[in-house]
Design a protein around this motif. Structure first.
Motif, PDB file in Angstrom:
ATOM      1  N   LEU A   1       0.833  -1.204   0.000  1.00  0.00           N
ATOM      2  CA  LEU A   1       0.000   0.000   0.000  1.00  0.00           C
ATOM      3  C   LEU A   1       0.869   1.255   0.000  1.00  0.00           C
ATOM      4  O   LEU A   1       0.590   2.209  -0.728  1.00  0.00           O
ATOM      5  CB  LEU A   1      -0.932   0.006   1.216  1.00  0.00           C
ATOM      6  CG  LEU A   1      -2.173  -0.881   1.151  1.00  0.00           C
ATOM      7  CD1 LEU A   1      -2.963  -0.781   2.445  1.00  0.00           C
ATOM      8  CD2 LEU A   1      -3.057  -0.507  -0.029  1.00  0.00           C
ATOM      9  N   THR A   2       1.920   1.249   0.817  1.00  0.00           N
ATOM     10  CA  THR A   2       2.802   2.424   0.872  1.00  0.00           C
ATOM     11  C   THR A   2       3.429   2.689  -0.486  1.00  0.00           C
ATOM     12  O   THR A   2       3.483   3.835  -0.953  1.00  0.00           O
ATOM     13  CB  THR A   2       3.890   2.236   1.949  1.00  0.00           C
ATOM     14  OG1 THR A   2       3.254   2.116   3.229  1.00  0.00           O
ATOM     15  CG2 THR A   2       4.850   3.418   1.983  1.00  0.00           C
ATOM     16  N   ASP A   3       3.887   1.626  -1.163  1.00  0.00           N
ATOM     17  CA  ASP A   3       4.467   1.793  -2.509  1.00  0.00           C
ATOM     18  C   ASP A   3       3.423   2.296  -3.504  1.00  0.00           C
ATOM     19  O   ASP A   3       3.715   3.146  -4.355  1.00  0.00           O
ATOM     20  CB  ASP A   3       5.040   0.460  -3.016  1.00  0.00           C
ATOM     21  CG  ASP A   3       6.322   0.067  -2.302  1.00  0.00           C
ATOM     22  OD1 ASP A   3       6.941   0.951  -1.674  1.00  0.00           O
ATOM     23  OD2 ASP A   3       6.697  -1.118  -2.370  1.00  0.00           O
ATOM     24  N   LEU A   4       2.207   1.744  -3.395  1.00  0.00           N
ATOM     25  CA  LEU A   4       1.115   2.128  -4.300  1.00  0.00           C
ATOM     26  C   LEU A   4       0.805   3.618  -4.157  1.00  0.00           C
ATOM     27  O   LEU A   4       0.677   4.342  -5.158  1.00  0.00           O
ATOM     28  CB  LEU A   4      -0.124   1.286  -3.969  1.00  0.00           C
ATOM     29  CG  LEU A   4      -1.314   1.360  -4.921  1.00  0.00           C
ATOM     30  CD1 LEU A   4      -0.968   0.743  -6.275  1.00  0.00           C
ATOM     31  CD2 LEU A   4      -2.522   0.647  -4.312  1.00  0.00           C
ATOM     32  N   PHE A   5       0.721   4.078  -2.917  1.00  0.00           N
ATOM     33  CA  PHE A   5       0.375   5.480  -2.675  1.00  0.00           C
ATOM     34  C   PHE A   5       1.544   6.408  -2.982  1.00  0.00           C
ATOM     35  O   PHE A   5       1.354   7.511  -3.512  1.00  0.00           O
ATOM     36  CB  PHE A   5      -0.098   5.665  -1.223  1.00  0.00           C
ATOM     37  CG  PHE A   5      -1.297   4.817  -0.865  1.00  0.00           C
ATOM     38  CD1 PHE A   5      -2.218   4.435  -1.840  1.00  0.00           C
ATOM     39  CD2 PHE A   5      -1.510   4.389   0.436  1.00  0.00           C
ATOM     40  CE1 PHE A   5      -3.330   3.648  -1.523  1.00  0.00           C
ATOM     41  CE2 PHE A   5      -2.611   3.611   0.764  1.00  0.00           C
ATOM     42  CZ  PHE A   5      -3.521   3.238  -0.218  1.00  0.00           C
ATOM     43  N   THR A   6       2.766   5.972  -2.671  1.00  0.00           N
ATOM     44  CA  THR A   6       3.956   6.764  -3.005  1.00  0.00           C
ATOM     45  C   THR A   6       4.049   6.965  -4.513  1.00  0.00           C
ATOM     46  O   THR A   6       4.324   8.075  -4.994  1.00  0.00           O
ATOM     47  CB  THR A   6       5.231   6.073  -2.485  1.00  0.00           C
ATOM     48  OG1 THR A   6       5.175   6.011  -1.059  1.00  0.00           O
ATOM     49  CG2 THR A   6       6.488   6.820  -2.913  1.00  0.00           C
ATOM     50  N   ASN A   7       3.798   5.891  -5.264  1.00  0.00           N
ATOM     51  CA  ASN A   7       3.858   5.959  -6.716  1.00  0.00           C
ATOM     52  C   ASN A   7       2.855   6.995  -7.251  1.00  0.00           C
ATOM     53  O   ASN A   7       3.191   7.808  -8.115  1.00  0.00           O
ATOM     54  CB  ASN A   7       3.543   4.584  -7.308  1.00  0.00           C
ATOM     55  CG  ASN A   7       3.535   4.581  -8.825  1.00  0.00           C
ATOM     56  OD1 ASN A   7       4.571   4.690  -9.460  1.00  0.00           O
ATOM     57  ND2 ASN A   7       2.347   4.466  -9.406  1.00  0.00           N
ATOM     58  N   ALA A   8       1.631   6.961  -6.719  1.00  0.00           N
ATOM     59  CA  ALA A   8       0.589   7.897  -7.170  1.00  0.00           C
ATOM     60  C   ALA A   8       1.004   9.345  -6.883  1.00  0.00           C
ATOM     61  O   ALA A   8       0.832  10.244  -7.736  1.00  0.00           O
ATOM     62  CB  ALA A   8      -0.734   7.577  -6.499  1.00  0.00           C
ATOM     63  N   ILE A   9       1.558   9.571  -5.710  1.00  0.00           N
ATOM     64  CA  ILE A   9       1.988  10.923  -5.329  1.00  0.00           C
ATOM     65  C   ILE A   9       3.145  11.390  -6.200  1.00  0.00           C
ATOM     66  O   ILE A   9       3.143  12.523  -6.711  1.00  0.00           O
ATOM     67  CB  ILE A   9       2.358  10.965  -3.828  1.00  0.00           C
ATOM     68  CG1 ILE A   9       1.111  10.799  -2.964  1.00  0.00           C
ATOM     69  CG2 ILE A   9       3.072  12.276  -3.493  1.00  0.00           C
ATOM     70  CD1 ILE A   9       1.400  10.515  -1.496  1.00  0.00           C
ATOM     71  N   GLU A  10       4.128  10.524  -6.369  1.00  0.00           N
ATOM     72  CA  GLU A  10       5.313  10.923  -7.159  1.00  0.00           C
ATOM     73  C   GLU A  10       4.945  11.204  -8.619  1.00  0.00           C
ATOM     74  O   GLU A  10       5.468  12.130  -9.231  1.00  0.00           O
ATOM     75  CB  GLU A  10       6.394   9.840  -7.069  1.00  0.00           C
ATOM     76  CG  GLU A  10       7.046   9.739  -5.700  1.00  0.00           C
ATOM     77  CD  GLU A  10       7.640  11.040  -5.201  1.00  0.00           C
ATOM     78  OE1 GLU A  10       8.324  11.731  -6.002  1.00  0.00           O
ATOM     79  OE2 GLU A  10       7.414  11.419  -4.035  1.00  0.00           O
ATOM     80  N   LEU A  11       4.020  10.415  -9.183  1.00  0.00           N
ATOM     81  CA  LEU A  11       3.594  10.684 -10.561  1.00  0.00           C
ATOM     82  C   LEU A  11       2.880  12.022 -10.659  1.00  0.00           C
ATOM     83  O   LEU A  11       3.039  12.740 -11.650  1.00  0.00           O
ATOM     84  CB  LEU A  11       2.669   9.557 -11.052  1.00  0.00           C
ATOM     85  CG  LEU A  11       3.347   8.239 -11.437  1.00  0.00           C
ATOM     86  CD1 LEU A  11       2.293   7.188 -11.767  1.00  0.00           C
ATOM     87  CD2 LEU A  11       4.276   8.428 -12.637  1.00  0.00           C
ATOM     88  N   SER A  12       2.079  12.359  -9.632  1.00  0.00           N
ATOM     89  CA  SER A  12       1.362  13.635  -9.663  1.00  0.00           C
ATOM     90  C   SER A  12       2.339  14.811  -9.559  1.00  0.00           C
ATOM     91  O   SER A  12       2.057  15.898 -10.090  1.00  0.00           O
ATOM     92  CB  SER A  12       0.346  13.706  -8.528  1.00  0.00           C
ATOM     93  OG  SER A  12       0.950  13.947  -7.270  1.00  0.00           O
ATOM     94  N   LEU A  13       3.466  14.597  -8.899  1.00  0.00           N
ATOM     95  CA  LEU A  13       4.452  15.670  -8.717  1.00  0.00           C
ATOM     96  C   LEU A  13       5.423  15.791  -9.905  1.00  0.00           C
ATOM     97  O   LEU A  13       6.131  16.791 -10.017  1.00  0.00           O
ATOM     98  CB  LEU A  13       5.249  15.429  -7.426  1.00  0.00           C
ATOM     99  CG  LEU A  13       4.458  15.568  -6.113  1.00  0.00           C
ATOM    100  CD1 LEU A  13       5.287  15.050  -4.940  1.00  0.00           C
ATOM    101  CD2 LEU A  13       4.053  17.029  -5.886  1.00  0.00           C
ATOM    102  N   SER A  14       5.453  14.770 -10.739  1.00  0.00           N
ATOM    103  CA  SER A  14       6.476  14.743 -11.831  1.00  0.00           C
ATOM    104  C   SER A  14       6.065  15.623 -13.015  1.00  0.00           C
ATOM    105  O   SER A  14       4.905  15.968 -13.175  1.00  0.00           O
ATOM    106  CB  SER A  14       6.700  13.316 -12.292  1.00  0.00           C
ATOM    107  OG  SER A  14       5.524  12.774 -12.844  1.00  0.00           O
TER     108      SER A  14
END
Length: 323
Positions: free
Chosen positions: A310-323
């Protein structure tokens, strides 16, 4: 340390499920990278809720919050609102106007996918099969015999723009048809009436993971009830089998269609598409762009099967939104 606004709640019948999803996101954020803020979005108030359940009003002019004299602005918004205004494009458009990044798809894709009729109409030319259907707007004349001769019995009567199976009825007899329409109109002023597809129901998650569109392991839905209704989804009245008990060939076929839909629509963020496989042909029912994110929801189940926490899933979503 990035400030993450986790928006949850909403204006629809799904608000309680959204609050659960949002709290799961909050609890599983990588605290070494992010400071999470639980933002409750309701018609009567937009507030930041701290760990002691104190509420601080959100300034809608710039989506900021002031806590003890300190003004907090957010680096991105993690969208966990099922239904309106988080899944139908309203929040996405608001954030676009303010120049605030967010984790879900853009406003056009959200509005399109939230409308089952429009979504399926756009995908049909790409060879994606669907159930036979009929549409009604509230106030339209209901020509029962004409509708039932087209879709047959049994059939499903659904709100056109709603989730979590609220307002859906499986109609087996003529006598059940008009009451089912009344139930659906309580959730939405547009309804969709679909033929019954007798086959294997599967749910397919598609996400952009680390810059690449991937299809998550497929879940097979076996409902104890007549269909995958609210009880089956949230009260344990179903089996959710991941990976689905379908052939490798069918797994590939459904995966390709789900990925094709994601790419044709120029999606971003999460998507979860529902299909019923009839005579070796997947028929698409709908696409959810803010799927449930509770620990037992389908996308987290599928991610777990793929080795994504879950942490990886949510981190991925956040990082993509910031990229």
């Amino acid at each position: 340390m990035k400030n993450i606004a986790i928006i949850m709640g909403g204006y629809s019948s799904e608000y309680k499920i959204s609050l659960t999803s949002g709290n799961v996101v909050y609890q599983n954020l990588d605290s070494s990278k992010y400071k999470g803020y639980r933002i409750h979005i309701f018609k009567e108030k937009w507030v930041y809720v701290d760990d002691n359940d104190n509420e601080f009003p959100i300034d809608k002019n710039d989506f900021s919050v002031t806590v003890n004299g300190n003004k907090i602005i957010f680096d991105t918004a993690f969208n966990a609102i099922h239904g309106t205004p988080g899944e139908d494009g309203l929040m996405q458009a608001y954030f676009e106007l303010l120049g605030i990044r967010q984790t879900s798809c853009d406003y056009y894709q959200a509005a399109l996918t939230f409308n089952k009729r429009d979504l399926l109409s756009v995908l049909k030319p790409y060879g994606i099969k669907t159930a036979t259907s009929f549409y009604l707007n509230q106030g339209d004349e209901i020509r029962q015999d004409e509708i039932l001769s087209k879709v047959g019995l049994p059939c499903f009567v659904k709100p056109n723009k709603s989730g979590s199976s609220f307002g859906i009825s499986k109609v087996k007899t003529k006598e059940e048809f008009l009451p089912a329409i009344e139930v659906a109109y309580k959730e939405d002023n547009e309804i969709i009436i679909e033929s019954f597809l007798d086959g294997t129901e599967v749910s397919v998650g598609v996400i952009n993971y680390k810059g690449k569109v991937i299809v998550l392991p497929i879940t097979e839905i076996v409902s104890e009830n007549d269909f995958f209704d609210y009880e089956a989804k949230y009260l344990g009245k179903s089996q959710e089998i991941t990976p689905a008990r379908i052939s490798d060939e069918m797994t590939q076929k459904v995966s390709e269609i789900a990925k094709k839909a994601y790419e044709v629509l120029k999606m971003s963020g999460f998507s979860r598409s529902e299909f019923i496989i009839v005579n070796d042909e997947p028929h698409m029912l709908e696409m959810n762009t803010i799927p449930g994110l509770t620990t037992e929801s389908l996308i987290p189940q599928q991610a777990r099967e793929a080795g994504i926490s879950l942490t990886d899933l949510f981190t991925n979503a956040i990082e993509l939104s910031l990229s």
